[in-house]
Write a protein that holds these residues in place. Structure first.
Motif, PDB file in Angstrom:
ATOM      1  N   PHE B 125       0.922  -1.271  -0.037  1.00 15.20           N
ATOM      2  CA  PHE B 125       0.109   0.047  -0.303  1.00 15.20           C
ATOM      3  C   PHE B 125       0.717   1.499  -0.218  1.00 15.20           C
ATOM      4  O   PHE B 125       0.559   2.342  -0.829  1.00 15.20           O
ATOM      5  N   ALA B 126       2.012   1.209   0.827  1.00 18.96           N
ATOM      6  CA  ALA B 126       2.727   2.388   0.899  1.00 18.96           C
ATOM      7  C   ALA B 126       3.578   2.621  -0.026  1.00 18.96           C
ATOM      8  O   ALA B 126       4.092   3.566  -0.629  1.00 18.96           O
ATOM      9  N   VAL B 127       4.581   1.492  -0.666  1.00 11.29           N
ATOM     10  CA  VAL B 127       5.400   1.495  -1.703  1.00 11.29           C
ATOM     11  C   VAL B 127       5.168   1.265  -3.078  1.00 11.29           C
ATOM     12  O   VAL B 127       5.422   1.792  -4.041  1.00 11.29           O
ATOM     13  N   GLY B 128       4.081   0.490  -3.210  1.00  9.68           N
ATOM     14  CA  GLY B 128       3.482   0.219  -4.682  1.00  9.68           C
ATOM     15  C   GLY B 128       2.977   1.035  -5.550  1.00  9.68           C
ATOM     16  O   GLY B 128       3.591   1.096  -6.619  1.00  9.68           O
ATOM     17  N   PRO B 129       2.594   2.219  -5.145  1.00 14.18           N
ATOM     18  CA  PRO B 129       2.395   3.414  -6.124  1.00 14.18           C
ATOM     19  C   PRO B 129       3.282   3.938  -6.570  1.00 14.18           C
ATOM     20  O   PRO B 129       3.305   4.653  -7.751  1.00 14.18           O
ATOM     21  N   PHE B 130       4.613   3.845  -5.705  1.00 14.81           N
ATOM     22  CA  PHE B 130       5.757   4.524  -6.430  1.00 14.81           C
ATOM     23  C   PHE B 130       6.583   3.647  -7.647  1.00 14.81           C
ATOM     24  O   PHE B 130       7.717   3.756  -7.921  1.00 14.81           O
ATOM     25  N   LEU B 131       6.166   2.273  -7.463  1.00 18.06           N
ATOM     26  CA  LEU B 131       6.890   1.186  -8.440  1.00 18.06           C
ATOM     27  C   LEU B 131       6.136   1.298  -9.688  1.00 18.06           C
ATOM     28  O   LEU B 131       5.009   1.367  -9.685  1.00 18.06           O
ATOM     29  N   PRO B 132       7.172   0.922 -10.771  1.00 17.70           N
ATOM     30  CA  PRO B 132       6.153   0.725 -12.337  1.00 17.70           C
ATOM     31  C   PRO B 132       5.626  -0.593 -11.956  1.00 17.70           C
ATOM     32  O   PRO B 132       6.069  -1.357 -12.946  1.00 17.70           O
ATOM     33  N   LEU B 133       4.474  -0.640 -11.545  1.00 14.44           N
ATOM     34  CA  LEU B 133       3.785  -1.851 -11.559  1.00 14.44           C
ATOM     35  C   LEU B 133       2.594  -1.840 -12.539  1.00 14.44           C
ATOM     36  O   LEU B 133       2.215  -0.896 -13.004  1.00 14.44           O
ATOM     37  N   PRO B 134       2.543  -3.119 -13.360  1.00 11.92           N
ATOM     38  CA  PRO B 134       1.301  -3.256 -14.303  1.00 11.92           C
ATOM     39  C   PRO B 134       0.017  -2.829 -13.684  1.00 11.92           C
ATOM     40  O   PRO B 134      -0.288  -3.160 -12.502  1.00 11.92           O
ATOM     41  N   GLY B 135      -0.625  -1.669 -14.434  1.00 11.34           N
ATOM     42  CA  GLY B 135      -1.998  -1.340 -13.867  1.00 11.34           C
ATOM     43  C   GLY B 135      -2.031  -0.125 -13.069  1.00 11.34           C
ATOM     44  O   GLY B 135      -3.109   0.508 -12.796  1.00 11.34           O
ATOM     45  N   GLY B 136      -0.799   0.173 -12.789  1.00  8.85           N
ATOM     46  CA  GLY B 136      -0.723   1.562 -12.218  1.00  8.85           C
ATOM     47  C   GLY B 136      -0.949   1.803 -10.840  1.00  8.85           C
ATOM     48  O   GLY B 136      -1.255   0.514 -10.035  1.00  8.85           O
ATOM     49  N   TRP B 137      -0.741   2.807 -10.203  1.00  5.96           N
ATOM     50  CA  TRP B 137      -1.047   3.147  -8.739  1.00  5.96           C
ATOM     51  C   TRP B 137      -2.299   2.655  -7.949  1.00  5.96           C
ATOM     52  O   TRP B 137      -2.154   2.166  -6.637  1.00  5.96           O
ATOM     53  N   ILE B 138      -3.276   2.798  -8.740  1.00  6.56           N
ATOM     54  CA  ILE B 138      -4.626   2.517  -7.993  1.00  6.56           C
ATOM     55  C   ILE B 138      -4.696   1.121  -7.767  1.00  6.56           C
ATOM     56  O   ILE B 138      -5.104   0.718  -6.681  1.00  6.56           O
ATOM     57  N   VAL B 139      -4.006   0.181  -8.614  1.00  2.03           N
ATOM     58  CA  VAL B 139      -3.916  -1.408  -8.434  1.00  2.03           C
ATOM     59  C   VAL B 139      -3.448  -1.635  -7.120  1.00  2.03           C
ATOM     60  O   VAL B 139      -3.748  -2.431  -6.435  1.00  2.03           O
ATOM     61  N   ALA B 140      -2.245  -0.976  -6.974  1.00  2.00           N
ATOM     62  CA  ALA B 140      -1.180  -1.270  -6.049  1.00  2.00           C
ATOM     63  C   ALA B 140      -1.917  -0.894  -4.791  1.00  2.00           C
ATOM     64  O   ALA B 140      -1.749  -1.438  -3.864  1.00  2.00           O
ATOM     65  N   LEU B 141      -2.595   0.360  -4.664  1.00  2.00           N
ATOM     66  CA  LEU B 141      -3.292   0.636  -3.361  1.00  2.00           C
ATOM     67  C   LEU B 141      -4.195  -0.337  -3.135  1.00  2.00           C
ATOM     68  O   LEU B 141      -4.468  -0.795  -1.872  1.00  2.00           O
ATOM     69  N   LEU B 142      -5.120  -0.825  -4.156  1.00  3.36           N
ATOM     70  CA  LEU B 142      -6.124  -1.667  -3.684  1.00  3.36           C
ATOM     71  C   LEU B 142      -5.640  -3.064  -3.321  1.00  3.36           C
ATOM     72  O   LEU B 142      -6.339  -3.679  -2.511  1.00  3.36           O
ATOM     73  N   MET B 143      -4.572  -3.543  -4.089  1.00  4.43           N
ATOM     74  CA  MET B 143      -4.039  -4.802  -3.515  1.00  4.43           C
ATOM     75  C   MET B 143      -3.566  -4.852  -2.218  1.00  4.43           C
ATOM     76  O   MET B 143      -3.721  -5.593  -1.614  1.00  4.43           O
ATOM     77  N   GLY B 144      -2.963  -3.589  -1.757  1.00  6.31           N
ATOM     78  CA  GLY B 144      -2.582  -3.416  -0.464  1.00  6.31           C
ATOM     79  C   GLY B 144      -3.747  -3.533   0.500  1.00  6.31           C
ATOM     80  O   GLY B 144      -3.559  -4.250   1.631  1.00  6.31           O
TER      81      GLY B 144
END
Lengths: 119, 188
Positions: B125-144
């Motif tokens: 949740f904290a770090v994901g949005p700043f990483l180049p993950l597939p799906g962008g920062w919203i997906v990282a937030l939701l996954m966290g």
């Protein structure tokens, strides 16, 4: 063995007997122990763990009575819940003992509702 | 056995209970000795009618442990209740203990896993949005958030299961209560 049925029975009815003794009047533990020891032959020491359990189950409550000689004495009395438990258990006991008595009487019918065997 | 001996052994057996509980219990037995003396009975006679003080202490400890568990469901009260019951001999230690041990181990494992996943979810949740993950920062937030919620659910489920298990043990012990039997044996 006659002895083991004796123990099992007493184990089951001790709490019930304490309720019955207390229903006759508020009392202190020594009196309760002495009475039950005379009446049904229970070990006196068992009364205290039992009374603590009944107290935590809310069946009895304690209060202190000042004594002219020595420290004040702890008395036990039934709570409304204790009266209710005694009423329910008395009913159960009466039914149970009637059924056992009927079994012990060879000539008596086993159950009133028992259907007669087909000829 | 004299009154002093009886009381000493009882107190030794109650060691570990709260001071107020010990005071309560010993006052009961002191009063018993006083009342019996007033009725003209000897100390030795009263002590033997009361039964084995070590066993009485074990019964009272088990009772106090179960009462504590019923008023406050904490890990330490659970341990106290189970220890008291085992001391009583109401649980068949050799059959039930390995079983209880493995179940308890599994529950601890669940707890550890849920804590781990919760922390992991927090990191995502904290770090994901700043990483180049597939799906962008919203997906990282939701996954966290999803990981943390899942971990919380597993943790809550494990806690409920633990409480249920300890309740079951207390119920079993009460059903097989040996508290009254030995004293009756001694009396018979």
């Amino acid at each position: 063995m006659a002895e083991s049925i004796d123990i099992q029975l007493k184990k089951g009815v001790l709490g019930f007997c304490v309720l019955a003794v207390l229903a006759r009047g508020e009392n202190y533990a020594y009196e309760i122990a002495a009475r039950l020891s005379d009446a049904i032959g229970m070990g006196e020491g068992t009364i205290y763990p039992l009374m603590r359990r009944m107290q935590s189950d809310g069946l009895v409550e304690t209060y202190l009575v000042e004594s002219s000689s020595g420290p004040s004495r702890k008395y036990y009395r039934l709570t409304p819940q204790g009266h209710e438990a005694l009423r329910a258990q008395t009913e159960e006991w009466r039914g149970f003992s009637r059924a056992v008595d009927a079994l012990l009487t060879p000539s008596a019918p086993l159950m009133a509702s028992q259907p007669a065997p087909e000829a | 056995m004299t009154r002093t001996e009886f009381m000493d052994r009882l107190k030794r057996g109650l060691n570990g209970l709260s001071p107020s509980t010990i005071a309560d219990i010993t006052a009961d037995y002191e009063a018993h000795f006083n009342d019996a003396a007033a009725a003209g009975r000897s100390e030795a006679e009263v002590a033997s009618a009361l039964g084995d003080p070590d066993r009485l202490a074990r019964e009272l400890r088990a009772e106090a442990g179960m009462k504590n568990w019923e008023t406050a469901k904490t890990p330490s009260s659970a341990a106290g209740a189970i220890a008291g019951i085992i001391g009583l001999g109401a649980l068949d230690v050799f059959i039930l203990l390995p079983l209880l041990g493995s179940v308890a181990g599994a529950l601890v494992g669940f707890f550890a896993a849920s804590i781990g996943v919760f922390i992991g979810g927090g990191v995502v949740f904290a770090v994901g949005p700043f990483l180049p993950l597939p799906g962008g920062w919203i997906v990282a937030l939701l996954m966290g958030i999803g990981m943390m919620a899942g971990a919380t659910a597993v943790g809550a489920f494990t806690a409920a299961l633990t409480i249920w298990l300890v309740n079951g043990v207390v119920w079993y012990a009460r059903l097989h209560y040996k508290v009254l039997k030995p004293a009756l044996d001694a009396h018979a």
